[in-house]
Design a protein around this motif. Structure first.
Motif, PDB file in Angstrom:
ATOM      1  N   SER A   1       0.800  -1.221   0.000  1.00  0.00           N
ATOM      2  CA  SER A   1       0.000   0.000   0.000  1.00  0.00           C
ATOM      3  C   SER A   1       0.834   1.272   0.000  1.00  0.00           C
ATOM      4  O   SER A   1       0.342   2.334  -0.386  1.00  0.00           O
ATOM      5  CB  SER A   1      -0.920   0.016   1.234  1.00  0.00           C
ATOM      6  N   GLN A   2       2.083   1.189   0.455  1.00  0.00           N
ATOM      7  CA  GLN A   2       2.863   2.402   0.693  1.00  0.00           C
ATOM      8  C   GLN A   2       3.642   2.898  -0.522  1.00  0.00           C
ATOM      9  O   GLN A   2       4.035   4.061  -0.552  1.00  0.00           O
ATOM     10  CB  GLN A   2       3.835   2.174   1.859  1.00  0.00           C
ATOM     11  N   GLY A   3       3.933   2.063  -1.485  1.00  0.00           N
ATOM     12  CA  GLY A   3       4.683   2.511  -2.654  1.00  0.00           C
ATOM     13  C   GLY A   3       6.067   3.038  -2.314  1.00  0.00           C
ATOM     14  O   GLY A   3       6.525   4.045  -2.851  1.00  0.00           O
ATOM     15  N   LEU A   4       6.785   2.332  -1.450  1.00  0.00           N
ATOM     16  CA  LEU A   4       8.050   2.846  -0.925  1.00  0.00           C
ATOM     17  C   LEU A   4       9.215   2.713  -1.891  1.00  0.00           C
ATOM     18  O   LEU A   4      10.279   3.294  -1.645  1.00  0.00           O
ATOM     19  CB  LEU A   4       8.381   2.144   0.397  1.00  0.00           C
ATOM     20  N   ASP A   5       9.035   1.985  -2.970  1.00  0.00           N
ATOM     21  CA  ASP A   5      10.112   1.929  -3.953  1.00  0.00           C
ATOM     22  C   ASP A   5      10.406   3.311  -4.528  1.00  0.00           C
ATOM     23  O   ASP A   5      11.523   3.584  -4.976  1.00  0.00           O
ATOM     24  CB  ASP A   5       9.762   0.960  -5.086  1.00  0.00           C
ATOM     25  N   THR A   6       9.413   4.211  -4.481  1.00  0.00           N
ATOM     26  CA  THR A   6       9.619   5.586  -4.943  1.00  0.00           C
ATOM     27  C   THR A   6      10.723   6.266  -4.148  1.00  0.00           C
ATOM     28  O   THR A   6      11.550   7.003  -4.702  1.00  0.00           O
ATOM     29  CB  THR A   6       8.311   6.383  -4.813  1.00  0.00           C
ATOM     30  N   LEU A   7      10.770   6.022  -2.830  1.00  0.00           N
ATOM     31  CA  LEU A   7      11.801   6.623  -1.988  1.00  0.00           C
ATOM     32  C   LEU A   7      13.176   6.102  -2.375  1.00  0.00           C
ATOM     33  O   LEU A   7      14.149   6.869  -2.452  1.00  0.00           O
ATOM     34  CB  LEU A   7      11.532   6.318  -0.517  1.00  0.00           C
ATOM     35  N   VAL A   8      13.269   4.800  -2.611  1.00  0.00           N
ATOM     36  CA  VAL A   8      14.556   4.202  -2.944  1.00  0.00           C
ATOM     37  C   VAL A   8      15.068   4.750  -4.271  1.00  0.00           C
ATOM     38  O   VAL A   8      16.246   5.134  -4.407  1.00  0.00           O
ATOM     39  CB  VAL A   8      14.425   2.666  -2.999  1.00  0.00           C
ATOM     40  N   ARG A   9      14.211   4.805  -5.262  1.00  0.00           N
ATOM     41  CA  ARG A   9      14.624   5.285  -6.587  1.00  0.00           C
ATOM     42  C   ARG A   9      15.006   6.767  -6.552  1.00  0.00           C
ATOM     43  O   ARG A   9      15.978   7.189  -7.195  1.00  0.00           O
ATOM     44  CB  ARG A   9      13.503   5.040  -7.598  1.00  0.00           C
ATOM     45  N   ALA A  10      14.260   7.565  -5.797  1.00  0.00           N
ATOM     46  CA  ALA A  10      14.582   8.985  -5.687  1.00  0.00           C
ATOM     47  C   ALA A  10      15.932   9.181  -5.001  1.00  0.00           C
ATOM     48  O   ALA A  10      16.747  10.016  -5.430  1.00  0.00           O
ATOM     49  CB  ALA A  10      13.481   9.718  -4.925  1.00  0.00           C
ATOM     50  N   ALA A  11      16.184   8.421  -3.939  1.00  0.00           N
ATOM     51  CA  ALA A  11      17.456   8.535  -3.232  1.00  0.00           C
ATOM     52  C   ALA A  11      18.619   8.143  -4.136  1.00  0.00           C
ATOM     53  O   ALA A  11      19.690   8.776  -4.113  1.00  0.00           O
ATOM     54  CB  ALA A  11      17.438   7.669  -1.979  1.00  0.00           C
ATOM     55  N   ALA A  12      18.439   7.110  -4.957  1.00  0.00           N
ATOM     56  CA  ALA A  12      19.497   6.688  -5.875  1.00  0.00           C
ATOM     57  C   ALA A  12      19.799   7.771  -6.903  1.00  0.00           C
ATOM     58  O   ALA A  12      20.965   8.039  -7.223  1.00  0.00           O
ATOM     59  CB  ALA A  12      19.085   5.388  -6.579  1.00  0.00           C
ATOM     60  N   ARG A  13      18.777   8.410  -7.418  1.00  0.00           N
ATOM     61  CA  ARG A  13      18.980   9.485  -8.398  1.00  0.00           C
ATOM     62  C   ARG A  13      19.698  10.681  -7.775  1.00  0.00           C
ATOM     63  O   ARG A  13      20.570  11.296  -8.405  1.00  0.00           O
ATOM     64  CB  ARG A  13      17.636   9.908  -8.983  1.00  0.00           C
ATOM     65  N   LEU A  14      19.354  11.016  -6.549  1.00  0.00           N
ATOM     66  CA  LEU A  14      20.015  12.142  -5.884  1.00  0.00           C
ATOM     67  C   LEU A  14      21.481  11.830  -5.606  1.00  0.00           C
ATOM     68  O   LEU A  14      22.342  12.713  -5.730  1.00  0.00           O
ATOM     69  CB  LEU A  14      19.271  12.472  -4.581  1.00  0.00           C
ATOM     70  N   ARG A  15      21.776  10.590  -5.233  1.00  0.00           N
ATOM     71  CA  ARG A  15      23.174  10.217  -5.028  1.00  0.00           C
ATOM     72  C   ARG A  15      23.954  10.381  -6.330  1.00  0.00           C
ATOM     73  O   ARG A  15      25.082  10.887  -6.329  1.00  0.00           O
ATOM     74  CB  ARG A  15      23.271   8.766  -4.533  1.00  0.00           C
ATOM     75  N   GLU A  16      23.360   9.959  -7.449  1.00  0.00           N
ATOM     76  CA  GLU A  16      24.021  10.099  -8.745  1.00  0.00           C
ATOM     77  C   GLU A  16      24.265  11.569  -9.089  1.00  0.00           C
ATOM     78  O   GLU A  16      25.232  11.903  -9.782  1.00  0.00           O
ATOM     79  CB  GLU A  16      23.174   9.445  -9.833  1.00  0.00           C
ATOM     80  N   GLN A  17      23.384  12.440  -8.606  1.00  0.00           N
ATOM     81  CA  GLN A  17      23.545  13.878  -8.850  1.00  0.00           C
ATOM     82  C   GLN A  17      24.521  14.537  -7.882  1.00  0.00           C
ATOM     83  O   GLN A  17      24.771  15.745  -7.973  1.00  0.00           O
ATOM     84  CB  GLN A  17      22.180  14.571  -8.744  1.00  0.00           C
ATOM     85  N   GLY A  18      25.044  13.764  -6.938  1.00  0.00           N
ATOM     86  CA  GLY A  18      25.995  14.301  -5.970  1.00  0.00           C
ATOM     87  C   GLY A  18      25.354  14.973  -4.778  1.00  0.00           C
ATOM     88  O   GLY A  18      26.039  15.671  -4.019  1.00  0.00           O
ATOM     89  N   VAL A  19      24.054  14.765  -4.591  1.00  0.00           N
ATOM     90  CA  VAL A  19      23.352  15.368  -3.450  1.00  0.00           C
ATOM     91  C   VAL A  19      23.571  14.480  -2.224  1.00  0.00           C
ATOM     92  O   VAL A  19      23.264  13.283  -2.263  1.00  0.00           O
ATOM     93  CB  VAL A  19      21.845  15.499  -3.735  1.00  0.00           C
ATOM     94  N   PRO A  20      24.078  15.026  -1.134  1.00  0.00           N
ATOM     95  CA  PRO A  20      24.282  14.213   0.077  1.00  0.00           C
ATOM     96  C   PRO A  20      22.944  13.903   0.743  1.00  0.00           C
ATOM     97  O   PRO A  20      22.218  14.810   1.152  1.00  0.00           O
ATOM     98  CB  PRO A  20      25.154  15.103   0.973  1.00  0.00           C
ATOM     99  N   ILE A  21      22.606  12.640   0.825  1.00  0.00           N
ATOM    100  CA  ILE A  21      21.310  12.239   1.372  1.00  0.00           C
ATOM    101  C   ILE A  21      21.431  10.857   1.981  1.00  0.00           C
ATOM    102  O   ILE A  21      22.231  10.025   1.534  1.00  0.00           O
ATOM    103  CB  ILE A  21      20.225  12.247   0.261  1.00  0.00           C
ATOM    104  N   GLU A  22      20.658  10.619   3.037  1.00  0.00           N
ATOM    105  CA  GLU A  22      20.577   9.297   3.658  1.00  0.00           C
ATOM    106  C   GLU A  22      19.120   9.039   4.018  1.00  0.00           C
ATOM    107  O   GLU A  22      18.463   9.892   4.614  1.00  0.00           O
ATOM    108  CB  GLU A  22      21.453   9.218   4.903  1.00  0.00           C
ATOM    109  N   VAL A  23      18.630   7.870   3.649  1.00  0.00           N
ATOM    110  CA  VAL A  23      17.252   7.484   3.921  1.00  0.00           C
ATOM    111  C   VAL A  23      17.248   6.264   4.825  1.00  0.00           C
ATOM    112  O   VAL A  23      17.950   5.293   4.559  1.00  0.00           O
ATOM    113  CB  VAL A  23      16.492   7.166   2.614  1.00  0.00           C
TER     114      VAL A  23
END
Length: 438
Positions: free
Chosen positions: A258-280
């Motif tokens: 119900s939560q659709g949490l793969d969206t969070l994982v994919r977004a975090a991966a894209r931000l890492r590729e862009q060099g944005v410091p992020i941790e989920v």
């Protein structure tokens, strides 16, 4: 007033239904009322009791609950995560609760003044109706979230669940399964609506689902939200400037379909590729947890998928975070629901990243508690977390969410509203009895 609650989920289990009823019953008893709870031996979420639960709770035992309530423990059926074995468990527990409650309350002067039956599980509604009719007392049917719509929602007409679609070829068999599933879910929907119509009062947790019930012929459904105990949620403060370079995003709760949490994982991966410091951090349990961890590994995403923690350890996670996440898929019934965890998140004062629609989205906007995105909008989430990472002031703590909870979703307020409704129902039933006997 003597209150009977028929439920499939109860303390010492942890979960939204258990927390709701623990909070309400604590306040019912403090107000001088007697409460009996019929619930199976604890076995959520694994489908089996833990060794400690097996030692502490026995089928047929009559226990004293944590707030002074009487708890009658009924049978259960060990189950897996699939809907078939879980439904069988619900049926076994409901049948045993009916048998034991009829035997327990043989004296008319000791019987409950009101029966509350709460779904999930759906068979509890039938037990509640049978008992209420037999004892000639009012029934309150509580529909947590959009039941039965969530369990009967299949998207487009005739859609077949993925696991069956793979197993069911050729095409004629898939079509046949789709029709069968559609018929079965339609029958469930009709049956539950009929049970709702047989109650003196139907309680739901959101205003939007109350409107849906009115359209289905339910007269004056009552709204008693889920809530939280403000005294039990520590208000968070901003991190010191430069405390940590990465944006810290926390999801805490169920990891299901119900939560659709793969969206969070994919977004975090894209931000890492862009060099944005992020941790989920994603903390909890559910059928999707393993798949989410595998996806994070595959994408080399800066995401930790961690097991469920005790509630006493939750505050440490809120203190770690810059923003807390609440997420639901864009399924139609979710427009009528509000995740119960949202109220606790608002009370922390943390910025909320909300991938929501409908009433839940309205709550976040009304509370001024964070940013609302469309469900599963990966591009929008990448943009939002990019902005928060670049300007941490956008994720500053805010008092407005906690103030909203104090007015609309504090446990004290909700319990008083629920008790007032129960007293009205019992009073109305007594007046009807006197009129009928005149």
């Amino acid at each position: 007033m003597r209150i009977l609650l028929v439920t499939h989920y109860y303390a010492p289990e942890f979960g939204a239904p258990q927390r709701r009823w623990s909070a309400l019953i604590q306040r019912f008893i403090a107000a001088g009322h007697q409460v009996t709870v019929a619930a199976p031996v604890p076995h959520y979420p694994s489908g089996r009791p833990t060794p400690q639960q097996s030692r502490d709770h026995r089928v047929g035992a009559v226990e004293r609950g944590g707030h002074g309530e009487t708890v009658l423990r009924t049978a259960y059926l060990p189950h897996r995560s699939d809907i078939g074995t879980r439904t069988a468990d619900h049926v076994v527990a409901a049948a045993d609760s009916l048998r034991r409650l009829l035997r327990r309350f043989t004296r008319p002067d000791a019987r409950p003044d009101v029966v509350i039956a709460t779904a999930p599980a759906i068979p509890s509604l039938l037990v509640g109706r049978v008992l209420a009719l037999h004892w000639k007392v009012p029934l309150v049917a509580e529909m947590r979230d959009a039941w039965p719509d969530l369990v009967t929602h299949v998207g487009p007409a005739g859609a077949v669940p993925v696991e069956l679609a793979h197993a069911a070829s050729p095409a004629p068999l898939r079509k046949g399964l789709g029709l069968l599933i559609g018929y079965a879910k339609g029958a469930v929907h009709h049956t539950v609506t009929h049970r709702q119509q047989g109650a003196q009062t139907v309680v739901t947790t959101t205003g939007r689902f109350a409107e849906v019930l009115r359209e289905r012929g339910i007269a004056e459904p009552q709204v008693v939200r889920n809530g939280t105990d403000l005294d039990g949620v520590h208000p968070q403060v901003d991190h010191a400037p430069g405390d940590h370079p990465e944006l810290r995003c926390l999801y805490l709760g169920n990891m299901g379909r119900s939560q659709g949490l793969d969206t969070l994982v994919r977004a975090a991966a894209r931000l890492r590729e862009q060099g944005v410091p992020i941790e989920v951090r994603m903390i909890g349990h559910g059928v999707e947890a393993t798949a989410l961890a595998a996806l994070a590994h595959e994408l080399d995403a800066p995401v930790q998928v961690l097991p469920r923690i005790e509630h006493s350890d939750v505050e440490e996670q809120y203190a770690w975070a810059d923003t807390v996440v609440v997420s639901l898929r864009g399924w139609a019934p979710f427009a009528w629901t509000v995740p119960s965890k949202l109220y606790e998140l608002l009370a922390t004062r943390r910025h909320v990243t909300a991938l929501l629609d409908g009433e839940a989205a309205e709550v976040v906007r009304e509370a001024g508690a964070g940013d609302v995105l469309a469900p599963q909008d990966e591009d929008a989430l990448v943009r939002l977390w990019g902005r928060l990472a670049a300007d941490r002031s956008l994720a500053a703590v805010r008092d407005s969410g906690r103030a909203w909870v104090a007015e609309h979703a504090d446990d004290d307020v909700l319990a008083a509203r629920y008790l007032g409704m129960l007293e009205d129902v019992v009073r109305g039933n007594a007046m009807e009895g006197r009129t009928a006997g005149a």
